[in-house]
Design a protein around this motif. Structure first.
Motif, PDB file in Angstrom:
ATOM      1  N   THR A  31     -10.980 -17.202  -3.838  1.00  0.00           N
ATOM      2  CA  THR A  31     -11.205 -18.593  -3.414  1.00  0.00           C
ATOM      3  C   THR A  31     -11.295 -18.700  -1.893  1.00  0.00           C
ATOM      4  O   THR A  31     -12.134 -19.430  -1.355  1.00  0.00           O
ATOM      5  CB  THR A  31     -10.068 -19.496  -3.932  1.00  0.00           C
ATOM      6  N   LEU A  32     -10.433 -17.952  -1.200  1.00  0.00           N
ATOM      7  CA  LEU A  32     -10.407 -18.007   0.259  1.00  0.00           C
ATOM      8  C   LEU A  32     -11.433 -17.078   0.906  1.00  0.00           C
ATOM      9  O   LEU A  32     -11.729 -17.196   2.099  1.00  0.00           O
ATOM     10  CB  LEU A  32      -8.999 -17.650   0.771  1.00  0.00           C
ATOM     11  N   GLY A  33     -11.931 -16.119   0.144  1.00  0.00           N
ATOM     12  CA  GLY A  33     -12.901 -15.188   0.686  1.00  0.00           C
ATOM     13  C   GLY A  33     -12.310 -14.173   1.638  1.00  0.00           C
ATOM     14  O   GLY A  33     -12.984 -13.708   2.564  1.00  0.00           O
ATOM     15  N   ALA A  34     -11.032 -13.813   1.410  1.00  0.00           N
ATOM     16  CA  ALA A  34     -10.381 -12.832   2.290  1.00  0.00           C
ATOM     17  C   ALA A  34      -9.243 -12.160   1.545  1.00  0.00           C
ATOM     18  O   ALA A  34      -8.577 -12.786   0.707  1.00  0.00           O
ATOM     19  CB  ALA A  34      -9.840 -13.513   3.549  1.00  0.00           C
ATOM     20  N   GLU A  35      -9.024 -10.889   1.856  1.00  0.00           N
ATOM     21  CA  GLU A  35      -7.871 -10.188   1.301  1.00  0.00           C
ATOM     22  C   GLU A  35      -6.607 -10.638   2.034  1.00  0.00           C
ATOM     23  O   GLU A  35      -6.599 -10.753   3.247  1.00  0.00           O
ATOM     24  CB  GLU A  35      -8.031  -8.666   1.447  1.00  0.00           C
ATOM     25  N   LEU A  36      -5.569 -10.879   1.278  1.00  0.00           N
ATOM     26  CA  LEU A  36      -4.306 -11.355   1.851  1.00  0.00           C
ATOM     27  C   LEU A  36      -3.276 -10.243   1.973  1.00  0.00           C
ATOM     28  O   LEU A  36      -2.318 -10.366   2.757  1.00  0.00           O
ATOM     29  CB  LEU A  36      -3.743 -12.488   0.994  1.00  0.00           C
ATOM     30  N   PHE A  37      -3.437  -9.163   1.218  1.00  0.00           N
ATOM     31  CA  PHE A  37      -2.478  -8.059   1.239  1.00  0.00           C
ATOM     32  C   PHE A  37      -3.214  -6.717   1.308  1.00  0.00           C
ATOM     33  O   PHE A  37      -4.263  -6.538   0.683  1.00  0.00           O
ATOM     34  CB  PHE A  37      -1.592  -8.067  -0.015  1.00  0.00           C
ATOM     35  N   HIS A  38      -2.632  -5.796   2.080  1.00  0.00           N
ATOM     36  CA  HIS A  38      -3.011  -4.395   1.996  1.00  0.00           C
ATOM     37  C   HIS A  38      -2.136  -3.772   0.912  1.00  0.00           C
ATOM     38  O   HIS A  38      -0.904  -3.806   1.006  1.00  0.00           O
ATOM     39  CB  HIS A  38      -2.755  -3.675   3.326  1.00  0.00           C
ATOM     40  N   ARG A  39      -2.743  -3.214  -0.137  1.00  0.00           N
ATOM     41  CA  ARG A  39      -1.983  -2.654  -1.242  1.00  0.00           C
ATOM     42  C   ARG A  39      -2.160  -1.138  -1.274  1.00  0.00           C
ATOM     43  O   ARG A  39      -3.260  -0.629  -1.051  1.00  0.00           O
ATOM     44  CB  ARG A  39      -2.455  -3.238  -2.574  1.00  0.00           C
ATOM     45  N   SER A  40      -1.071  -0.464  -1.542  1.00  0.00           N
ATOM     46  CA  SER A  40      -1.134   0.981  -1.804  1.00  0.00           C
ATOM     47  C   SER A  40      -0.110   1.276  -2.888  1.00  0.00           C
ATOM     48  O   SER A  40       0.629   0.386  -3.320  1.00  0.00           O
ATOM     49  CB  SER A  40      -0.834   1.780  -0.534  1.00  0.00           C
ATOM     50  N   THR A  41      -0.042   2.531  -3.328  1.00  0.00           N
ATOM     51  CA  THR A  41       0.932   2.889  -4.366  1.00  0.00           C
ATOM     52  C   THR A  41       2.358   2.806  -3.845  1.00  0.00           C
ATOM     53  O   THR A  41       3.304   2.723  -4.620  1.00  0.00           O
ATOM     54  CB  THR A  41       0.659   4.309  -4.881  1.00  0.00           C
TER      55      THR A  41
END
Length: 302
Positions: free
Chosen positions: A42-52
């Protein structure tokens, strides 16, 4: 965008762990991840950097977080407003105070507010001198402020809370430290520690007026805004200070508080608030001040 999406985002941002956030929200981890993805789309942007191994906020996530919290807080206030019965007090209130000079007036009021109006959130703003308090009341940054009186009655309403006698704080090795009786004029040759002249502090005004009435203009060794730091400098032997009697219990080792003979000089403590219409919360707290300091309404000005 839904409120529950923002709530999920805030919890994940606080936990930085999807499993912990899911447990806190009492949902499964997979639906939580899907909710965050919907918000990101909806916002058109990633909010979190995710890794294992880790979860971190992106720059967009950091930018969104304070606004998300504000939206949720306002939504909560709105929900409580709808549910509230007539007479309930909710929302938030900003109160300005100068610091150590309000140690005998601020705590009774804040405790009483929390007991009487538990849904009312207090935002306390410290180290606000009287003149700065008037500016912030005018601008709406503060709802109520503890001030020294008198104040400009054209700008604000004010209510006197109490009169506090003034005395002298002197180093232990001062010639008058052990004297049984002292008068303000006895300190005419001493170096004073005062708030800066242009700081907007009523303590400075009270000191200058009292010294003038005693027949001298004080020699100023150092100017500092914080009253407790003034006490520390007196204990260090830098000079003497004209201070409110209520601070006697706070005088640090190396200094002593001396009561003054002669015509009493008082610090006038008060509450001030804007002449502009205020909230129900502000009016409720002012009524509570009436109960705590019954003589205050008799001393209302403005």
């Amino acid at each position: 965008m839904e409120l529950r999406w923002l709530e999920a985002f805030v919890v994940v941002a606080e936990e930085l762990h999807f499993g912990n956030a899911a447990a806190r929200l009492r949902v499964a981890q997979s639906p939580l991840s899907q909710t965050i993805r919907k918000l990101e789309r909806t916002l058109g942007a990633e909010l979190f950097h995710r890794s294992t191994r880790s979860v971190e906020l992106t720059a967009a996530g950091h930018a969104l977080l304070p606004h998300a919290r504000e939206v949720l807080e306002q939504a909560d206030i709105a929900r409580r407003a709808v549910r509230a019965s007539e007479g309930d007090i909710y929302g938030s209130l900003s109160i300005g105070f100068s610091g150590v000079l309000n140690h005998s007036s601020l705590p009774p009021l804040t405790r009483a507010v929390k007991q009487r109006y538990p849904a009312l959130k207090l935002h306390l703003v410290g180290r606000i001198m009287t003149q700065e308090a008037l500016h912030q009341l005018d601008s709406g940054q503060l709802d109520i402020a503890f001030v020294g009186l008198p104040v400009d009655e054209r700008r604000v309403h004010a209510r006197q809370l109490m009169l506090e006698p003034m005395g002298m704080v002197v180093p232990l090795d001062h010639p008058l430290a052990q004297a049984e009786h002292v008068r303000l004029e006895d300190f005419a040759q001493d170096q004073f520690i005062t708030p800066p002249l242009g700081s907007g502090s009523n303590l400075n005004e009270v000191t200058m007026q009292a010294c003038s009435a005693a027949g001298f203009y004080p020699k100023v060794a150092q100017e500092i805004t914080d009253p407790y730091m003034i006490l520390m400098l007196v204990a260090a032997g830098v000079g003497v200070a004209h201070m409110a009697e209520g601070l006697a219990a706070m005088v640090p080792p190396g200094a002593v508080f001396k009561h003054l003979d002669g015509e009493p000089v008082n610090m006038k403590h008060g509450l001030a608030w804007s002449k502009k219409p205020g909230s129900a919360a502000r009016d409720a707290v002012l009524r509570l001040a009436d109960e705590l300091w019954p003589l205050s309404r008799a001393n209302e000005v403005g």
